[in-house]
Design a protein around this motif. Structure first.
Motif, PDB file in Angstrom:
ATOM      1  N   VAL A 109       0.829  -1.202   0.000  1.00  0.00           N
ATOM      2  CA  VAL A 109       0.000   0.000   0.000  1.00  0.00           C
ATOM      3  C   VAL A 109       0.866   1.256   0.000  1.00  0.00           C
ATOM      4  O   VAL A 109       0.613   2.209  -0.750  1.00  0.00           O
ATOM      5  N   LEU A 110       1.897   1.274   0.828  1.00  0.00           N
ATOM      6  CA  LEU A 110       2.785   2.437   0.891  1.00  0.00           C
ATOM      7  C   LEU A 110       3.481   2.656  -0.448  1.00  0.00           C
ATOM      8  O   LEU A 110       3.630   3.794  -0.910  1.00  0.00           O
ATOM      9  N   SER A 111       3.877   1.570  -1.087  1.00  0.00           N
ATOM     10  CA  SER A 111       4.528   1.681  -2.395  1.00  0.00           C
ATOM     11  C   SER A 111       3.553   2.163  -3.461  1.00  0.00           C
ATOM     12  O   SER A 111       3.892   3.013  -4.299  1.00  0.00           O
ATOM     13  N   MET A 112       2.335   1.642  -3.448  1.00  0.00           N
ATOM     14  CA  MET A 112       1.329   2.039  -4.436  1.00  0.00           C
ATOM     15  C   MET A 112       1.046   3.532  -4.398  1.00  0.00           C
ATOM     16  O   MET A 112       0.787   4.157  -5.424  1.00  0.00           O
ATOM     17  N   HIS A 113       1.108   4.107  -3.190  1.00  0.00           N
ATOM     18  CA  HIS A 113       0.761   5.523  -3.046  1.00  0.00           C
ATOM     19  C   HIS A 113       1.992   6.428  -2.942  1.00  0.00           C
ATOM     20  O   HIS A 113       1.857   7.617  -2.640  1.00  0.00           O
ATOM     21  N   GLY A 114       3.157   5.866  -3.208  1.00  0.00           N
ATOM     22  CA  GLY A 114       4.371   6.675  -3.211  1.00  0.00           C
ATOM     23  C   GLY A 114       4.677   7.328  -1.877  1.00  0.00           C
ATOM     24  O   GLY A 114       5.241   8.431  -1.832  1.00  0.00           O
ATOM     25  N   ALA A 115       4.308   6.659  -0.796  1.00  0.00           N
ATOM     26  CA  ALA A 115       4.532   7.236   0.538  1.00  0.00           C
ATOM     27  C   ALA A 115       5.997   7.081   0.936  1.00  0.00           C
ATOM     28  O   ALA A 115       6.634   6.068   0.660  1.00  0.00           O
ATOM     29  N   ARG A 116       6.532   8.086   1.587  1.00  0.00           N
ATOM     30  CA  ARG A 116       7.909   8.026   2.068  1.00  0.00           C
ATOM     31  C   ARG A 116       7.929   8.265   3.572  1.00  0.00           C
ATOM     32  O   ARG A 116       7.178   9.094   4.096  1.00  0.00           O
ATOM     33  N   GLU A 117       8.789   7.533   4.243  1.00  0.00           N
ATOM     34  CA  GLU A 117       8.899   7.678   5.684  1.00  0.00           C
ATOM     35  C   GLU A 117       9.640   8.967   6.018  1.00  0.00           C
ATOM     36  O   GLU A 117      10.628   9.317   5.365  1.00  0.00           O
ATOM     37  N   VAL A 118       9.151   9.682   7.021  1.00  0.00           N
ATOM     38  CA  VAL A 118       9.793  10.920   7.462  1.00  0.00           C
ATOM     39  C   VAL A 118      10.204  10.772   8.922  1.00  0.00           C
ATOM     40  O   VAL A 118       9.498  10.150   9.719  1.00  0.00           O
TER      41      VAL A 118
END
Length: 301
Positions: free
Chosen positions: A52-61
């Motif tokens: 899911v994180l990859s599908m939505h291009g999410a990056r950890e901050v």
């Protein structure tokens, strides 16, 4: 408690549909469908957060990149008595957020850049509390179980469809098992019934997360106002990364602007009803002494 009971009842109905369909086709079909569905959804349970994180291009901050957001998540996680989840940001103009992770020890909270720009600190705090509630309530586990049973029903219904297609009129009168007509009806009705129950479970868990989140933050009004803003944002700001497969994870439906659908087929309860329930809680909040944050002060209109 009401929505917890509703979840249990709906899970019971979903299981009854599975057993009923399996019983109609035979024990062998039931076991095969259950094994296939379980294998598919166990994989999703363990790896869905990464997908899911990859599908939505999410990056950890980290705390140095988003100190205010991290302080908020840390405070609310302590209120919820769960480990602090990892924090992700999605470069998406639509204001939205979701939580994932198979248990509190592997929790993730993700917010869009759009939500950081449209909500004030108090409203964002309400949204984060809602997402932490999903983690605390183990909603990923509940949804995985529901998806497993619903998938098994669908597998069995497809088997019934094949029976209908290939049996033709060859079944003799009095022969045991489903007639082609019965198999066809089962193939059509069972998946719809399973889907409706699964969606009902999803809506019940959203109500639970609203309530638990309001208790975690001590500020139901903040979440009510945030939901109203997010619904407007979803209607006017299409999400470039939205996917139907992950829409149920988000705090508001990212496809809210795509047109109205029957509430019966929605993954989310209606926003006005969610806000109404939260504001009913707000009346009781003062009596319970909620308000463990400097943000939790009465709004002045």
């Amino acid at each position: 408690m009401k929505n917890q009971i509703k979840t249990v009842v709906l899970m019971g109905i979903l299981s009854a549909v599975l057993i009923g369909v399996g019983g109609a086709l035979g024990q062998g079909y039931l076991i095969l469908a259950a094994v296939l569905a379980l294998a598919m959804n166990v994989g999703a349970y363990f790896f869905s957060d990464r997908m899911v994180l990859s599908m939505h291009g999410a990056r950890e901050v980290g705390p140095h990149e988003a100190p205010d957001l991290h302080r908020m998540v840390d405070e609310l996680a302590r209120n919820a008595q769960i480990p602090k989840p990892r924090v992700f940001i999605m470069d998406d103009p639509q204001p939205n957020a979701f939580a994932t992770g198979r248990n509190p020890a592997h929790g993730v909270v993700a917010v869009t850049t759009g939500i950081l720009g449209i909500l004030d600190a108090r409203e964002l705090r309400g949204v984060i509390a809602h997402e932490l509630a999903h983690i605390k309530n183990r909603d990923i586990l509940v949804s995985t179980i529901a998806a497993t049973v619903a998938s098994a029903v669908t597998f069995l219904a497809n088997a019934a469809g094949f029976i209908s297609a290939f049996a033709g009129g060859s079944q003799d009168e009095g022969e045991e098992g489903l007639s082609p007509a019965q198999a066809l009806v089962l193939a059509l009705v069972a998946p719809i019934a399973a889907t409706l129950v699964q969606l009902g479970i999803s809506r019940a868990r959203e109500y639970m997360a609203d309530r638990t989140g309001a208790e975690i933050s001590g500020d139901p009004e903040a979440l009510a106002r945030a939901l109203e803003k997010l619904e407007q944002g979803a209607q006017h700001m299409p999400s470039p990364s939205a996917r139907p497969a992950t829409a149920s994870l988000f705090i508001v439906n990212p496809f809210a602007g795509a047109g109205s659908i029957l509430q019966l087929f929605s993954t989310h309860p209606a926003i006005p009803e969610r806000a109404r329930r939260l504001r009913a809680m707000n009346v009781r909040a003062q009596d319970k002494g909620w308000g463990r944050s400097p943000y939790a002060l009465p709004y002045s209109d």
